[in-house]
Enzyme design. Sequence first.
Site, PDB file in Angstrom:
ATOM      1  N   SER A 100      18.057  15.764 -17.775  1.00  0.00           N
ATOM      2  CA  SER A 100      17.554  17.235 -18.187  1.00  0.00           C
ATOM      3  C   SER A 100      18.163  18.460 -18.880  1.00  0.00           C
ATOM      4  O   SER A 100      19.231  18.682 -18.653  1.00  0.00           O
ATOM      5  CB  SER A 100      17.510  17.800 -17.023  1.00  0.00           C
ATOM      6  OG  SER A 100      16.539  19.400 -17.021  1.00  0.00           O
TER       7      SER A 100
ATOM      8  N   HIS B  91       1.208  -1.074   0.387  1.00  0.00           N
ATOM      9  CA  HIS B  91       0.024   0.105   0.211  1.00  0.00           C
ATOM     10  C   HIS B  91       0.223   1.163   0.106  1.00  0.00           C
ATOM     11  O   HIS B  91       0.541   2.401   0.325  1.00  0.00           O
ATOM     12  CB  HIS B  91      -1.143   0.409   0.910  1.00  0.00           C
ATOM     13  CG  HIS B  91      -1.708  -1.243   1.198  1.00  0.00           C
ATOM     14  ND1 HIS B  91      -3.278  -1.408   0.935  1.00  0.00           N
ATOM     15  CD2 HIS B  91      -1.897  -2.436   1.966  1.00  0.00           C
ATOM     16  CE1 HIS B  91      -3.419  -2.305   0.829  1.00  0.00           C
ATOM     17  NE2 HIS B  91      -2.899  -3.084   1.617  1.00  0.00           N
TER      18      HIS B  91
END
Length: 463
Positions: free
Chosen positions: A317, A187
């Site tokens: 980037s 979870h």
Amino acid sequence: MQFRIEHDTMGEIKVNDSQYWGAQTQRSLENFKIGTEKMPKELIGAFAKLKRSLAVVNHKLGKLSLEKSQAIIKACDCILKGELCGEFPLAIWQTGSGTQTNMNLNEVIANKATEILGGNFREKKLIHPNDDVNMSQSSNDTFPTAMHIVSVLEITHRLLPSLENLLKTFKEKSQQFKEIVKIGRTHLQDATPLTLGQEFSGYASMLEHSKQQILESLEHLRELAIGGTAVGTGLNAHKELSEKVAEELSQFSGVKFVSAPNKFHALTSHDAIAYAHGAFKALAANLMKIANDIRWLASGPRCGLGELNIPENEPGSSIMPGKVNPTQCEAMTMVAVQVMGNDTAIGIAASQGNFELNVFKPVIIYNFLQSLRLLSDSMESFNIHCASGIEPNREKIDYYLHHSLMLVTALNPHVGYENAAKIAKNAHKKGISLKESALELKLLSAEDFDKFVVPEKMIGPKA
């Protein structure tokens, strides 16, 4: 550009004189100027193998002369060698039976075979595209047969080797990391420990199951529609044709093919391809999960999880200097999305078999082969540029392991679930360790805590 006049049952039409194709191919070019998607070269190759096998069998059955059979075989071999790759320009957006592509093959093979016999196809065709190359056939049985041939060959020679290579890497990593204990997560929250090797063994098992599912689907794809002709009855085909073509194809390709037991099914349904692509979708789902896990576990380098180090392949980037991104993971997840989309298209198209024929064949095989190609290429790329270079970040792994509140689970048998929960909540609230919390609550001695909470002993069931 010079032109010649070709004709078919609809009359005359001008064709570029440098091309081998004929009237029906030209009509398709002019009538279906839709999109940029062309018939895959792999499908054309499968068609050439089929036409070659039919020429062999039609001669053996006494229907085609040796001279014509040999000329057709040689023309097909030219296609398979890549000598005529510019002769198959048709879009997948055409008749749903693939008739124009079948005739594209027939016309090119007939004209090349005429040339092989010493003739001039511009003046007189010594080999007829319908009567000789398409003998005992219909587009309705040749196209689905070519679909199955290319599916089996591409799965066997392209997809499965790529899958096997990635599977091998994860098996090796599972062994390499078997002693590294880390915290588990469910979870997106901390859970009980396991080893990094166990985590990677799960990835290997996923790929092993995907491999078995794909192998299982292959058995249905080996069944060929050839011999069904127009509606499945076999009109105008020799009764032994279907079995003998399957045998000839098997011998020529080195891969097993069989005649479909029910040709009516083989012409109007593409459930075998839908089933096989379902296995592709399941593989894509597994690859999506694996790639996501790895990029999350490698997130950082300073503000993420950072449990894994992955290869630095290129700058990440255009604005942030020094940034390196999990590009192989991202590429593979995009492939998975495309495969899942293709599965929807194939499922809808496969449901459209009206009466004796499904007429969504080109879009089915186009999407199928695209998925196969993307899965194969992405697994190979991911394996070489990412998976094989994955290394553990021991410092981060140990930090998370020993700071996890979920180690308290080991105390359940000794203090009970509710008391264990009190220890964890108190530790979290006060920012102290589990051990400090247990001592503060007077639920355990320091000696007992150290005896019960040992992460290395929490990675499997107890005797």
